[in-house]
Design an enzyme around this catalytic site. Structure first.
Site, PDB file in Angstrom:
ATOM      1  N   HIS A   1      -0.801   6.128   8.885  1.00 14.22           N
ATOM      2  CA  HIS A   1       0.001   4.950   9.255  1.00 14.22           C
ATOM      3  C   HIS A   1       1.475   5.172   8.905  1.00 14.22           C
ATOM      4  O   HIS A   1       2.362   4.978   9.747  1.00 14.22           O
ATOM      5  CB  HIS A   1      -0.564   3.726   8.522  1.00 14.22           C
ATOM      6  CG  HIS A   1       0.168   2.458   8.780  1.00 14.22           C
ATOM      7  ND1 HIS A   1      -0.279   1.511   9.670  1.00 14.22           N
ATOM      8  CD2 HIS A   1       1.331   1.953   8.280  1.00 14.22           C
ATOM      9  CE1 HIS A   1       0.567   0.499   9.697  1.00 14.22           C
ATOM     10  NE2 HIS A   1       1.551   0.739   8.866  1.00 14.22           N
ATOM     11  N   GLU A   2       1.727   5.589   7.677  1.00  9.72           N
ATOM     12  CA  GLU A   2       3.132   5.753   7.260  1.00  9.72           C
ATOM     13  C   GLU A   2       3.783   6.883   8.051  1.00  9.72           C
ATOM     14  O   GLU A   2       4.932   6.784   8.446  1.00  9.72           O
ATOM     15  CB  GLU A   2       3.246   6.016   5.757  1.00  9.72           C
ATOM     16  CG  GLU A   2       2.596   4.965   4.857  1.00  9.72           C
ATOM     17  CD  GLU A   2       2.935   3.529   5.198  1.00  9.72           C
ATOM     18  OE1 GLU A   2       4.045   3.262   5.673  1.00  9.72           O
ATOM     19  OE2 GLU A   2       2.062   2.650   4.991  1.00  9.72           O
TER      20      GLU A   2
ATOM     21  N   GLY B   1       0.839  -1.204   0.000  1.00 16.15           N
ATOM     22  CA  GLY B   1       0.000   0.000   0.000  1.00 16.15           C
ATOM     23  C   GLY B   1       0.873   1.253   0.000  1.00 16.15           C
ATOM     24  O   GLY B   1       0.621   2.207  -0.725  1.00 16.15           O
ATOM     25  N   ALA B   2       1.900   1.224   0.833  1.00 14.10           N
ATOM     26  CA  ALA B   2       2.780   2.375   0.957  1.00 14.10           C
ATOM     27  C   ALA B   2       3.985   1.972   1.797  1.00 14.10           C
ATOM     28  O   ALA B   2       3.997   0.877   2.373  1.00 14.10           O
ATOM     29  CB  ALA B   2       2.057   3.536   1.638  1.00 14.10           C
ATOM     30  N   MET B   3       4.992   2.862   1.862  1.00 17.81           N
ATOM     31  CA  MET B   3       6.218   2.526   2.583  1.00 17.81           C
ATOM     32  C   MET B   3       6.764   3.737   3.306  1.00 17.81           C
ATOM     33  O   MET B   3       6.857   4.821   2.757  1.00 17.81           O
ATOM     34  CB  MET B   3       7.241   1.967   1.570  1.00 17.81           C
ATOM     35  CG  MET B   3       8.569   1.618   2.181  1.00 17.81           C
ATOM     36  SD  MET B   3       8.418   0.297   3.421  1.00 17.81           S
ATOM     37  CE  MET B   3       9.772   0.724   4.506  1.00 17.81           C
ATOM     38  N   GLU B   4       7.153   3.479   4.565  1.00 19.73           N
ATOM     39  CA  GLU B   4       7.485   4.569   5.492  1.00 19.73           C
ATOM     40  C   GLU B   4       8.932   5.028   5.463  1.00 19.73           C
ATOM     41  O   GLU B   4       9.433   5.547   6.464  1.00 19.73           O
ATOM     42  CB  GLU B   4       7.145   4.098   6.910  1.00 19.73           C
ATOM     43  CG  GLU B   4       8.084   3.010   7.492  1.00 19.73           C
ATOM     44  CD  GLU B   4       7.559   1.590   7.369  1.00 19.73           C
ATOM     45  OE1 GLU B   4       6.751   1.322   6.456  1.00 19.73           O
ATOM     46  OE2 GLU B   4       7.975   0.722   8.174  1.00 19.73           O
ATOM     47  N   ASN B   5       9.661   4.881   4.336  1.00 18.80           N
ATOM     48  CA  ASN B   5      11.056   5.318   4.278  1.00 18.80           C
ATOM     49  C   ASN B   5      11.245   6.669   4.971  1.00 18.80           C
ATOM     50  O   ASN B   5      10.435   7.568   4.796  1.00 18.80           O
ATOM     51  CB  ASN B   5      11.477   5.491   2.815  1.00 18.80           C
ATOM     52  CG  ASN B   5      10.972   4.383   1.935  1.00 18.80           C
ATOM     53  OD1 ASN B   5      11.318   3.232   2.125  1.00 18.80           O
ATOM     54  ND2 ASN B   5      10.095   4.713   0.994  1.00 18.80           N
TER      55      ASN B   5
HETATM   56  N1  BAL Z   1       6.284  -1.290   6.297  1.00 16.94           N
HETATM   57  C1  BAL Z   1       5.561  -1.704   5.132  1.00 16.94           C
HETATM   58  C2  BAL Z   1       4.364  -0.883   4.831  1.00 16.94           C
HETATM   59  C3  BAL Z   1       3.674  -0.507   6.074  1.00 16.94           C
HETATM   60  O1  BAL Z   1       3.250  -1.337   6.859  1.00 16.94           O
HETATM   61  O2  BAL Z   1       3.580   0.666   6.353  1.00 16.94           O
HETATM   62 ZN    ZN Z   2       3.225  -0.270   8.568  1.00 13.68          ZN
END
Ligand code: BAL
Ligand code: ZN
Length: 874
Positions: free
Chosen positions: A299-300, A263-267
């Site tokens: 969430h991110e 869905g998305a990524m928290e870099n």
């Molecule tokens: N860390 C992978 C995506 C998420 O859970 O936010």
């Molecule tokens: Zn997450």
């Protein structure tokens, strides 16, 4: 493939303290130079001469130098897993040059090309596809990243942290240098380069720092970023107010890309999103899309603390950051919207996805003990059940105690890579409490089943509640121990008010709770708010369920009572359907007064103006076919579908006047706004329309077609189209054709069109899906397309997927085999529906197993798909 065990964890032999990366970006061949400042780990006693191992996959290694001296090929070993050489000292610099091919990276792990932009996905183990590195979360380094690229194709160059330099180079190229001062694990590294539009805003933190906020999207989508930006700002504020957590850099970037596995990524400071969870405007996105955007952006963002500032020691601890962050985003949404409606949505999701996982061949604990491929453990159990575990801590400690624990956790572990035990310990230490038994939720798989009985003593004015728990065996865990859980109890008097509202703690297999001063025989409202994530098996009489539907002060349990009643009624009718040779109407007739009394209770909820409209919309929906198929063995998809359809028709006929009034009274002339109140009004109107159409009175199908034509927003259009989708009405083809034409070039929106057709209950659905695979907009290389057409078929169309002749399974296995060569992570994720064979009759079970056998026989099957398919067949 090798199995990795939690018990084998060892600290790294060597750390990397600082990383300098230089990327020379080209689509076909990108050159990556890295300088790693490596230090021996005193705790491991390593030093000069000891082996250094750096992970690496699918790269061309050009050179390795240690402390400036280039190694001869005899001085290092390189294989499919990585690179090994002897340390020249306890502290040294390794310089490594590699080549990778972003354009050919169809797995979408590491550095790849989406549309025309370069982007990365490194969690969990993608960084090792960019350069050789100890690619594990307990190795945390600062990063300095130089990106060189063509200035015309890639005017935007982004990485984590702060931009410290940029300028032009020869040959139409330019560069940017980014530095991230916060040490981070490699999975949080990110890079984006492309020709992207940017939408900007800002946020002033609680200590008065101004943070620039930027969302990057493809040109032309600038007008679809407002809601994501607004959600980001509200998240930043909420995290300050509720958790006391402030953002820590002067810049926060989000990039939306079309091709994304998750869905998305928290870099760190450079979140990368599946475009589906950023882009929205009223005529392209539904209320549900808006809701998801809000919660995923939050969430991110929340991961900046729960994940980035404090990260996981190893991947077995994934729920440390994911369970906590899901709990945080659920609570954020509950505060932004209606708390009970949010809880209903979260529980419905848990039941639809996590309970089946926990009861099937892929069951695993929140903190797994082993894996073959970590990508397979981004599961509903690690995420959603993990969030329930945090929620139980919150319930047991209360908001203040929970906050004390959270404060201690972040104080104690900021900048560290830690474990679920460390989290629980902070909660315990801050509150002087013992969570030893509660922690079993981390290690024990399976959904507990609770039963209860009540006994009222009128003379003593005492009510005794006996509760017992048991958890069925799961793979590798034959014996289960009792769990500690909070159970919120309400005892209702005849006037509907609470005689008692109390939380009790269940810790034993069987336990009795005594309530004194109970003035009359009460009706029990058990596990209010779904305080413990369990199945409650006790049968309450229908009249008590109706009473709770109309009176419970706990809105969640009002909804729950309706769901229980509907489930019981339909399960009984399904049995009658099987016995009477397939007549759904006769099966409902055989239920006596239950059907009428259920419909009347539902009608009362529909018309109860004291209740929130969003709640009413949820409360009148019947449990879904997938949920019903979990409730009996063998599941009979055809019977479930026909009985549910017949009951919906009766509701449509029985409540027609009220439904029509509700439909018309909830029309709105105001411009669309995505707020929860307006969304609730639209949801209630959509629920009414769906029942009116279910009545099979032709005029209502016409009404749906009319709604599609005249609606000025996607929510109302999709509400109309999703009911037309199952009909033979001419409005269906017209609406689908119109939709296709309007959104032909709009991938994110067209995905809705693919998914709708995949879940249609019409008999021609599978044939249509096969045709759609050659639609110009469909490609197996785009995960959203695959999930919309192929995934939606298996997960949202049980009747067609489980067609008795096995055609659904056969088609599906072919797709998994095809997809495995393109994107193993997505192929593995889609494999789970075939693993539900044990729930079906012998014929279907053997067809499903045969499909799994065929998948397993695929030459060069990936580790990802092998793990899921082999566990599913066991
Ligand atoms: N860390 C992978 C995506 C998420 O859970 O936010
Ligand atoms: Zn997450």
């Amino acid at each position: 493939p090798q199995v990795i065990h939690r018990k084998d964890y060892k600290e790294p032999d060597f750390f990397v303290e600082k990383v300098e990366l230089v990327f020379d970006l080209e689509r076909d061949v990108t050159n990556v130079k890295s300088r790693l400042f490596i230090a021996a780990n005193p705790a491991r006693g390593t030093g000069k001469g000891d082996e250094v191992f750096l992970h690496g996959e699918d790269m061309k290694l050009l050179s390795v130098a240690l402390d400036g001296v280039r190694l001869a090929s005899s001085d290092f070993d390189v294989d499919a897993e990585g690179l090994r050489f002897a340390a020249p000292g306890s502290n040294f610099i390794a310089e490594i040059e590699t080549q990778i091919s972003p354009a050919n990276n169809t797995r979408l792990e590491g550095l790849y090309v989406s549309q025309s932009a370069f982007c990365t996905q490194c969690e969990a183990e993608g960084f090792r596809r960019i350069t050789y590195f100890p690619d594990r979360p307990d190795v945390m380094a600062t990063y300095k990243v130089t990106i060189n690229a063509d200035k015309t194709n890639c005017p935007v160059l982004l990485s984590n942290g702060n931009l410290i330099d940029s300028g032009d180079l020869d040959g139409g190229r330019h560069f940017a240098v980014w530095e991230d001062p916060f040490p981070k694990p490699s999975y949080l590294f990110a890079l984006v380069a492309g020709d992207l539009a940017c939408v900007e805003d800002s946020f002033v933190t609680m200590s008065g720092r101004k943070v620039a906020l930027r969302i990057f999207v493809e040109h032309g989508n600038e007008d679809r970023c407002d809601y994501a930006m607004d959600s980001l700002i509200r998240s930043m504020k909420w995290d300050e107010e509720v958790y006391g957590l402030e953002y820590d850099l002067d810049l926060f970037n989000i990039v939306a890309v079309s091709d994304f596995n998750m869905g998305a990524m928290e870099n760190k400071s450079l979140n990368i999103f599946n475009a589906k969870y950023i882009l929205a405007k009223p005529d392209t996105a539904t209320d549900m899309d808006y809701e998801l955007i809000e919660s995923i952006v939050a969430h991110e963002y929340f991961h900046n603390w729960s994940g980035n500032r404090v990260t996981c020691r190893d991947w077995f601890q994934l729920s440390l950051k994911e369970g906590l962050t899901v709990f945080r985003d659920q609570e954020f949404s509950a505060d932004q919207r209606s708390r009970p409606v949010q809880r209903i949505k979260d529980v419905a999701q848990l039941r639809a996805r996590q309970f089946p996982e926990d009861g099937g061949p892929l069951a695993h604990p929140v903190r797994p003990d082993s894996y073959m491929e970590i990508n397979n453990f981004y599961t509903a159990t690690v995420y959603e059940k993990g969030a329930e575990l945090i929620r139980m801590m919150h319930t047991l400690l209360g908001p203040d105690g929970y906050r004390k624990g959270i404060d201690l956790y972040f104080d104690r572990h900021d900048g560290q890579a830690v474990t679920c035990d460390d989290f629980a310990k902070a909660m315990e230490d801050a509150n002087g409490i013992d969570f030893t038994q509660l922690k079993r939720w981390y290690s024990q798989a399976g959904t507990p089943e609770l039963t209860w009985t009540g006994n009222y003593d009128a003379d003593a004015k005492q009510f005794r509640l006996s509760v017992s728990q048991k958890t069925a065996p799961t793979p590798g865990q034959p014996d289960k121990q009792p769990l500690h859980m909070p159970i919120a109890i309400g005892l209702l008097g005849a006037d509907g008010s609470d005689l008692v509202a109390q939380m009790v703690e269940l810790t034993s297999d069987s336990q009795e709770f005594v309530f004194d001063g109970v003035s009359e025989k009460p009706v029990v409202s058990f596990n209010r708010g779904f305080s413990a994530p369990v199945n409650v098996m006790t049968d309450q009489p229908d009249e008590e369920l109706v009473f709770l539907m109309g009176n419970d002060s706990d809105a969640f349990n009002r909804w729950e009572a309706g769901q229980k009643y509907a489930t019981r009624l339909m399960l009984s009718a399904i049995t009658a359907y099987e016995e009477n040779g397939g007549d759904a109407d006769a099966a409902l007739d055989a239920q006596g007064d239950s059907v009428e009394s259920f419909i009347a209770a539902m009608g009362a909820t529909l018309m109860n103006d004291d209740l929130d409209k969003a709640f009413r919309a949820d409360a009148v929906m019947l449990p879904g076919e997938e949920f019903l198929s979990e409730q009996r063995k063998p599941a009979n998809p055809e019977a479930i579908h026909q009985v549910r359809k017949a009951l919906r028709k009766r509701i449509g006929l029985g409540l027609m006047g009220d439904l029509a009034n509700t439909y018309h009274q909830n029309a709105s002339n105001a411009a669309f706004t995505p707020d929860a109140t307006s969304a609730g009004q639209r949801a209630l109107r959509a629920a009414s329309l769906s029942y009116l159409v279910a009545s099979e009175k032709g005029e209502y199908a016409d009404l749906a077609a009319e709604q599609y034509r005249t609606a000025d927003n996607m929510t109302d259009q999709m509400a109309a189209l999703s009911v037309l989708n199952n009909l033979d009405h001419p409005g269906r083809a017209e609406a689908l054709a119109d939709f296709e034409e309007r959104f032909a070039k709009d991938g994110v929106v067209l995905d809705k069109w693919f998914a709708l057709q995949a879940v249609s209950s019409r008999d021609d659905t599978l044939a249509r899906i096969k045709d759609l695979m050659s639609h110009p907009a469909f490609t197996m290389r785009n995960p959203n397309k695959v999930r919309s057409l192929i995934g939606a078929f298996a997960m949202g169309n049980p009747r067609a997927f489980h067609a008795k002749d096995g055609s659904g399974y056969e088609f599906y296995a072919d797709r998994l085999i095809e997809l495995d060569d393109i994107n193993p992570q997505v192929a593995a994720r889609l494999c789970a529906p075939l693993g539900t064979w044990a729930k079906y009759d012998g014929e279907r079970a053997s067809l499903m197993k045969a499909a799994l056998e065929r998948v397993l026989a695929k030459p060069e099957i990936s580790r990802d798909l092998y793990e899921i398919a082999s566990k599913s067949i066991a």
